[in-house]
Design a protein around this motif. Sequence first.
Motif, short mmCIF file in Angstrom:
data_model
loop_
_atom_site.label_atom_id
_atom_site.label_comp_id
_atom_site.label_asym_id
_atom_site.label_seq_id
_atom_site.Cartn_x
_atom_site.Cartn_y
_atom_site.Cartn_z
N GLU A 1 0.52 3.94 -3.01
CA GLU A 1 0.19 5.19 -2.62
C GLU A 1 1.25 6.22 -3.34
O GLU A 1 0.93 7.26 -4.06
CB GLU A 1 0.18 5.76 -1.24
CG GLU A 1 -1.06 5.16 -0.56
CD GLU A 1 -0.86 4.94 1.16
OE1 GLU A 1 0.39 5.43 1.55
OE2 GLU A 1 -1.94 4.51 1.87
N TYR A 61 0.84 -1.33 0.02
CA TYR A 61 0.10 -0.05 0.04
C TYR A 61 1.06 1.21 0.16
O TYR A 61 0.56 2.35 -0.83
CB TYR A 61 -0.91 -0.06 1.23
CG TYR A 61 -2.13 -0.94 1.16
CD1 TYR A 61 -2.71 -1.15 -0.18
CD2 TYR A 61 -2.41 -1.76 2.26
CE1 TYR A 61 -3.68 -2.37 -0.21
CE2 TYR A 61 -3.42 -2.70 2.23
CZ TYR A 61 -3.99 -3.07 1.08
OH TYR A 61 -5.00 -4.11 0.89
N TYR A 117 -9.35 0.24 0.54
CA TYR A 117 -8.31 -0.59 0.10
C TYR A 117 -8.65 -2.13 0.14
O TYR A 117 -9.69 -2.47 1.01
CB TYR A 117 -7.17 -0.62 0.83
CG TYR A 117 -6.28 1.11 0.89
CD1 TYR A 117 -6.95 1.98 0.25
CD2 TYR A 117 -4.95 1.06 1.43
CE1 TYR A 117 -6.26 3.23 0.29
CE2 TYR A 117 -4.42 2.27 1.30
CZ TYR A 117 -4.94 3.48 0.86
OH TYR A 117 -4.27 4.59 0.48
N ILE A 143 -5.50 -0.68 -4.47
CA ILE A 143 -6.20 0.75 -4.19
C ILE A 143 -7.29 1.02 -5.29
O ILE A 143 -6.77 1.50 -6.42
CB ILE A 143 -5.21 1.81 -3.65
CG1 ILE A 143 -4.29 1.40 -2.78
CG2 ILE A 143 -5.97 3.07 -3.21
CD1 ILE A 143 -3.34 2.34 -1.99
N PRO A 168 -7.94 7.75 -3.33
CA PRO A 168 -8.69 6.45 -3.73
C PRO A 168 -10.08 6.48 -3.93
O PRO A 168 -10.77 7.46 -3.37
CB PRO A 168 -8.28 5.93 -2.26
CG PRO A 168 -7.19 6.65 -1.51
CD PRO A 168 -7.35 7.85 -2.15
#
Length: 265
Positions: free
Chosen positions: A154, A150, A166, A185, A162
């Motif tokens: 990102e 993640y 997630y 995501i 987003p």
Amino acid sequence: MDGILPISAFSRATLISANTLRAYHESGLLEPAVVDPRTGYRGYRAAQFGDAAVIRDLRALDVPLAAIREVLAARDPAVTRRVLAEHQERMRAHQARIENALRVTAELLAEPAAVTPAAVTERELPPVTAYAVTGSVREEGFGRFLEQAYLALETEMNGTDPDGPYGALFPSEYLDEPAPVTAYIPAVGGPARLPGGRFAVAEFTGPYPEMSAGYRALGAWLAGTSHTIAGPVRERYLIGPGDGVPETGYRTEICWPLQLLEEEC
């Protein structure tokens, strides 16, 4: 044979059973000095007492044979320290699993209603565009992999917001060995596309290590239908780390894609 001990005497001297010595020979961990080609009898030298003592002591600590083999091959204190440190971490993780099992058992004994299966619903989920990354991971490494994935996603999104919670994809069949896991995501314009379709969905509330209860609920539901799992199962983390709630308040949707049994090849 000069300087050679038969397996019975070597067994008594090292306090390792003859059957275990034979197994160590077959695995290549501790090979006899000689093997009689006619009778197959094994013989050992006194110089092998040291290796036998190391093996016996490490096996008493449940160190795996492969790790012991590495120690004996290296004969390096630094390697031994590393192997033992790695084993200590495995044992700590094992202890944590046992303590968690004892805690959950105590809770279930105090409140048997807690084993009531979660409600399962059928739901049509739309396709999802997302940023995604896949790795080969064992179960004990899922959390660390997702956390790192993640962070990387990102960064790749470069400020893109987003478009939903997630999530992650797991194989439809549980695997003991490393398995492909996809962290994603949702985001408008993401390069990956998750297919939509009909899903069986169970919402689980609680810590991730206890999420098996949600999977059991889905399995029980599926057993009463004419469906099977059509592909990778999906977890959507509605509330989780970073949302300012304790683990008991985590909310996860577990989504199984469905197809009719007669549609299977």
